[in-house]
Design an enzyme around this catalytic site. Structure first.
Site, PDB file in Angstrom:
ATOM      1  N   GLU A 131       2.248 -18.498  26.254  1.00 29.99           N
ATOM      2  CA  GLU A 131       3.199 -17.846  25.333  1.00 29.99           C
ATOM      3  C   GLU A 131       2.910 -18.158  23.868  1.00 29.99           C
ATOM      4  O   GLU A 131       3.224 -17.361  22.988  1.00 29.99           O
ATOM      5  CB  GLU A 131       4.646 -18.229  25.696  1.00 29.99           C
ATOM      6  CG  GLU A 131       5.086 -19.660  25.413  1.00 29.99           C
ATOM      7  CD  GLU A 131       4.730 -20.658  26.521  1.00 29.99           C
ATOM      8  OE1 GLU A 131       3.811 -20.373  27.314  1.00 29.99           O
ATOM      9  OE2 GLU A 131       5.372 -21.728  26.567  1.00 29.99           O
ATOM     10  N   HIS A 139       0.230 -23.288  28.061  1.00 31.54           N
ATOM     11  CA  HIS A 139       1.323 -22.428  27.565  1.00 31.54           C
ATOM     12  C   HIS A 139       0.752 -21.138  26.971  1.00 31.54           C
ATOM     13  O   HIS A 139       0.493 -21.085  25.759  1.00 31.54           O
ATOM     14  CB  HIS A 139       2.115 -23.162  26.482  1.00 31.54           C
ATOM     15  CG  HIS A 139       2.931 -24.286  27.001  1.00 31.54           C
ATOM     16  ND1 HIS A 139       4.272 -24.176  27.285  1.00 31.54           N
ATOM     17  CD2 HIS A 139       2.596 -25.556  27.299  1.00 31.54           C
ATOM     18  CE1 HIS A 139       4.728 -25.329  27.733  1.00 31.54           C
ATOM     19  NE2 HIS A 139       3.734 -26.185  27.750  1.00 31.54           N
ATOM     20  N   ILE A 174      21.894 -32.433   0.621  1.00 33.27           N
ATOM     21  CA  ILE A 174      21.295 -33.634   0.029  1.00 33.27           C
ATOM     22  C   ILE A 174      19.814 -33.736   0.390  1.00 33.27           C
ATOM     23  O   ILE A 174      18.959 -34.006  -0.445  1.00 33.27           O
ATOM     24  CB  ILE A 174      22.044 -34.895   0.516  1.00 33.27           C
ATOM     25  CG1 ILE A 174      23.484 -34.871  -0.034  1.00 33.27           C
ATOM     26  CG2 ILE A 174      21.325 -36.171   0.091  1.00 33.27           C
ATOM     27  CD1 ILE A 174      24.384 -35.933   0.538  1.00 33.27           C
ATOM     28  N   CYS A 194       3.462 -24.407  32.926  1.00 36.06           N
ATOM     29  CA  CYS A 194       3.509 -25.863  32.775  1.00 36.06           C
ATOM     30  C   CYS A 194       4.367 -26.490  33.874  1.00 36.06           C
ATOM     31  O   CYS A 194       3.941 -26.516  35.021  1.00 36.06           O
ATOM     32  CB  CYS A 194       3.935 -26.244  31.363  1.00 36.06           C
ATOM     33  SG  CYS A 194       3.243 -27.829  30.875  1.00 36.06           S
ATOM     34  N   GLY A 254      17.404 -16.315   8.528  1.00 34.08           N
ATOM     35  CA  GLY A 254      16.127 -15.683   8.901  1.00 34.08           C
ATOM     36  C   GLY A 254      15.057 -15.822   7.835  1.00 34.08           C
ATOM     37  O   GLY A 254      14.282 -14.892   7.612  1.00 34.08           O
ATOM     38  N   GLU A 258       6.664 -37.486  37.969  1.00 33.74           N
ATOM     39  CA  GLU A 258       7.667 -37.437  36.891  1.00 33.74           C
ATOM     40  C   GLU A 258       9.063 -37.468  37.517  1.00 33.74           C
ATOM     41  O   GLU A 258       9.984 -38.061  36.966  1.00 33.74           O
ATOM     42  CB  GLU A 258       7.483 -36.150  36.063  1.00 33.74           C
ATOM     43  CG  GLU A 258       8.470 -36.031  34.907  1.00 33.74           C
ATOM     44  CD  GLU A 258       8.295 -34.748  34.077  1.00 33.74           C
ATOM     45  OE1 GLU A 258       7.515 -33.851  34.481  1.00 33.74           O
ATOM     46  OE2 GLU A 258       8.955 -34.645  33.033  1.00 33.74           O
ATOM     47  N   LYS A 314      31.115  -9.267  -0.454  1.00 32.62           N
ATOM     48  CA  LYS A 314      31.413 -10.252  -1.497  1.00 32.62           C
ATOM     49  C   LYS A 314      30.133 -10.910  -2.037  1.00 32.62           C
ATOM     50  O   LYS A 314      29.312 -11.411  -1.270  1.00 32.62           O
ATOM     51  CB  LYS A 314      32.343 -11.338  -0.912  1.00 32.62           C
ATOM     52  CG  LYS A 314      33.726 -10.806  -0.591  1.00 32.62           C
ATOM     53  CD  LYS A 314      34.436 -10.473  -1.893  1.00 32.62           C
ATOM     54  CE  LYS A 314      35.852  -9.996  -1.693  1.00 32.62           C
ATOM     55  NZ  LYS A 314      36.407  -9.448  -2.946  1.00 32.62           N
TER      56      LYS A 314
HETATM   57  N1  GLN Z   1       7.118 -32.387  32.236  1.00 33.63           N
HETATM   58  C1  GLN Z   1       5.823 -31.872  32.562  1.00 33.63           C
HETATM   59  C2  GLN Z   1       4.705 -32.746  32.005  1.00 33.63           C
HETATM   60  O1  GLN Z   1       4.911 -33.498  31.088  1.00 33.63           O
HETATM   61  C3  GLN Z   1       5.669 -30.441  32.082  1.00 33.63           C
HETATM   62  C4  GLN Z   1       5.735 -30.276  30.598  1.00 33.63           C
HETATM   63  C5  GLN Z   1       5.959 -28.849  30.155  1.00 33.63           C
HETATM   64  O2  GLN Z   1       6.464 -28.007  30.913  1.00 33.63           O
HETATM   65  N2  GLN Z   1       5.667 -28.549  28.901  1.00 33.63           N
HETATM   66  O3  GLN Z   1       3.609 -32.701  32.486  1.00 33.63           O
END
Ligand code: GLN
Length: 539
Positions: free
Chosen positions: A512, A510, A151, A384, A18, A408, A190
């Site tokens: 988050e 995103h 290393i 996403c 941590g 995709e 320890k």
């Molecule tokens: N695979 C999708 C893209 O490249 C979503 C990527 C993701 O969820 N970060 O657009």
């Protein structure tokens, strides 16, 4: 000469002690005393950045505003300090070697033999000092990834040794994190692993100034003295880091152990003010005294390793505390969900999040999950890939475009509702080439997204190659899936939401990555509130 002081955080005995949380906690305490602090992490692996690594290898890849794909510890730094990090805050061995080799090819070493010492170590030193060059910070904390004795960590420890040698005593401080294991059979803690680990540091010429000892039991005065004596530090500089309930307890725990005071004393800095941690304490109090408990499902394909969704889990902790509710996050494997079993697997949940990701595995389970959430009025947030799956689900089940897909997953689909941007098509190299970092977005007034943000101009971070295909926008909007957030420069769809549903929002970015203790992300806060409302209807 820069006035910036440098704190180095190293780790010994084992990994996963941590260091990131200790670094972030110390930074928080110093910040709360009025110092301006930055944290940076040096990782000893050869990848230029963790962007090309599978989440199973490395956990989540954290993305900064300036589009750097970085170690997840940078997420902790931002969440604790509430200040954004950047490319300069995360350096790997790969990036160091890349810079040195490029300079060598340009003839920048004037015919010299290029070596680890001094050329690699000099480049490490240059990067360590970079953030401090303009005197923007009083203190820079540098966390060295890996374990001392490995290393690959050697050039980093050597660079640190040289910086300490070059600077005055009071300008640097080395904090070494170790483990004090408890042997159940002997009923004893320890100290030998700690002693050995400090000896390894000494072999490299670095004397730790402070030891932070991870332990499951109280160290007691005698053990602290013993560690101090044999590791050549003051007793007050032996800091106990006992296991705690949540990582957000660590700053207060470290304050009780006086880690901040010990470091400030060593750096000969005054304790400007007593730390102001009222906001932090308020957050913790709400976190620990929730008025309700909610069950939220996180549907993804990397669920065996919760670190793969670190920022999402933390964003739920922030949003939970802000709603005075405890969010119980259930990690659910998308490969195990189908339309047939969706009710059984998801029926107990108050809200569902479909996670980001790459590639085909688990896609059909995500789509089945979204259909269930949409049809059963379960609050939903798609991030996403989760948003892209929501678009595919809507196309298939509402617009009746049966083979709709993202290119995709199915490059030959006749209905590519999610497709690659033109600018991405010519890219052949994988590293650092996605749409990365912060982009502006205009939010539509009156939308669900607007009710969360309370403003029309926002900026969010991206990491993807594929996008909503605007050729389909009109038919989606007519059928009830609206675009409520758009990139003002390119017209790319950034947010979609479904009408006549309590909370169904998909975001191409995103959120988050931007949630912090001080500023819980509005989309998570509103989503948790929607889940809260949903839970009440069931009670
Ligand atoms: N695979 C999708 C893209 O490249 C979503 C990527 C993701 O969820 N970060 O657009």
């Amino acid at each position: 000469m820069s006035k910036t002081k440098y704190v180095f955080v190293t780790g010994g005995v084992t990994s996963s002690l941590g260091k990131g949380i200790i670094s972030a906690s110390l930074a928080k305490l110093l910040q709360a005393r009025g110092y301006s602090v930055a944290i940076q992490k040096f990782d000893p692996y050869i990848n230029v950045d963790p962007g090309t690594m599978n989440p199973y290898e490395h956990g989540e890849c954290f993305v900064t505003d300036d589009g750097a794909e970085t170690d997840l510890d940078l997420g902790h730094y931002e969440r604790f300090l509430n200040i954004p990090t950047s490319q300069a805050n995360n350096i790997t061995t790969g990036r160091i070697y890349q810079a040195v080799i490029e300079r060598e090819r340009e003839g920048g070493y004037l015919g010299k033999t290029v070596q680890v010492v001094p050329h690699i170590t000099d480049e490490i030193k240059r990067r360590i000092m970079l953030l401090g060059e303009n005197d923007d910070y009083d203190i820079i904390i540098t966390e060295l990834g890996g374990t001392v004795g490995d290393i690959e960590s050697l050039p980093f420890v050597e660079a640190v040794r040289q910086i300490i040698w070059e600077k005055e005593d009071q300008d640097t401080c080395v904090i070494h994190l170790t483990l004090v294991p408890y042997l159940a059979a002997a009923k004893e803690l320890k100290t030998k692993p700690t002693q050995h680990s400090v000896k390894t540091m000494l072999e490299y010429g670095v004397q730790p100034d402070v030891l932070v000892c991870r332990t499951e039991h109280d160290l007691g005065t005698d053990l602290r003295k013993k560690i101090a004596l044999f590791c050549n530090v003051k007793s007050s500089a032996v800091i106990e880091s006992i296991d705690v309930e949540t990582i957000y307890d660590v700053p207060l725990k470290m304050q009780r152990e006086k880690l901040d005071k010990v470091v400030l004393n060593h750096l000969k800095l005054s304790s400007k003010t007593e730390p102001d941690l009222e906001g932090w304490k308020d957050f913790l109090w709400k976190l620990k005294n929730p008025k309700a408990e909610l069950n939220i499902g996180l549907v993804g394909k990397y669920v065996e390793l919760p670190d793969a969704y670190k920022s999402i889990a933390e964003a739920f902790i922030h949003a939970g505390s802000s709603n005075e509710a405890k969010v119980k996050l259930h990690y659910i494997h998308s490969e195990l969900i189908s339309e047939e079993n969706a009710d059984k697997k998801l029926g107990q949940l108050d809200g569902i999040l479909v996670a980001p990701g790459f590639g085909e595995r688990g896609i059909e389970g995500k789509i089945a999950t979204i259909k269930y959430a949409r049809e059963n009025n379960v609050p939903f947030l798609g991030i996403c890939l989760g948003m892209q799956c929501a678009v595919v689900e809507f196309a298939r089940n509402v617009l009746h475009l049966e083979d709709a897909s993202s290119t995709e997953m199915n490059p030959d689909t006749s209905n590519p509702v999610i497709a690659m941007m033109e600018s991405q098509k010519s890219i052949t190299k994988k590293g650092g080439t996605m749409r990365l970092g912060a982009y502006p977005c205009t939010v539509t007034k009156g939308s669900k997204a607007y009710s969360a943000y309370g403003k029309t101009k926002i900026s969010e971070r991206h990491r993807h190659r594929f996008e909503f295909n605007n050729a389909y926008l009109e038919s989606f909007e007519k059928a009830g899936m609206k675009c409520s957030g758009v990139n003002p420069d390119t017209g790319l769809v950034e947010i979609v939401e479904v009408e006549n549903h309590p909370w169904f929002v998909g975001v191409q970015f995103h959120p988050e990555y931007k949630s912090t203790v001080e500023n819980p992300h509005p989309l998570f806060v509103r989503f948790v509130r929607a889940a809260f409302e949903n839970a009440k209807t069931k009670a």
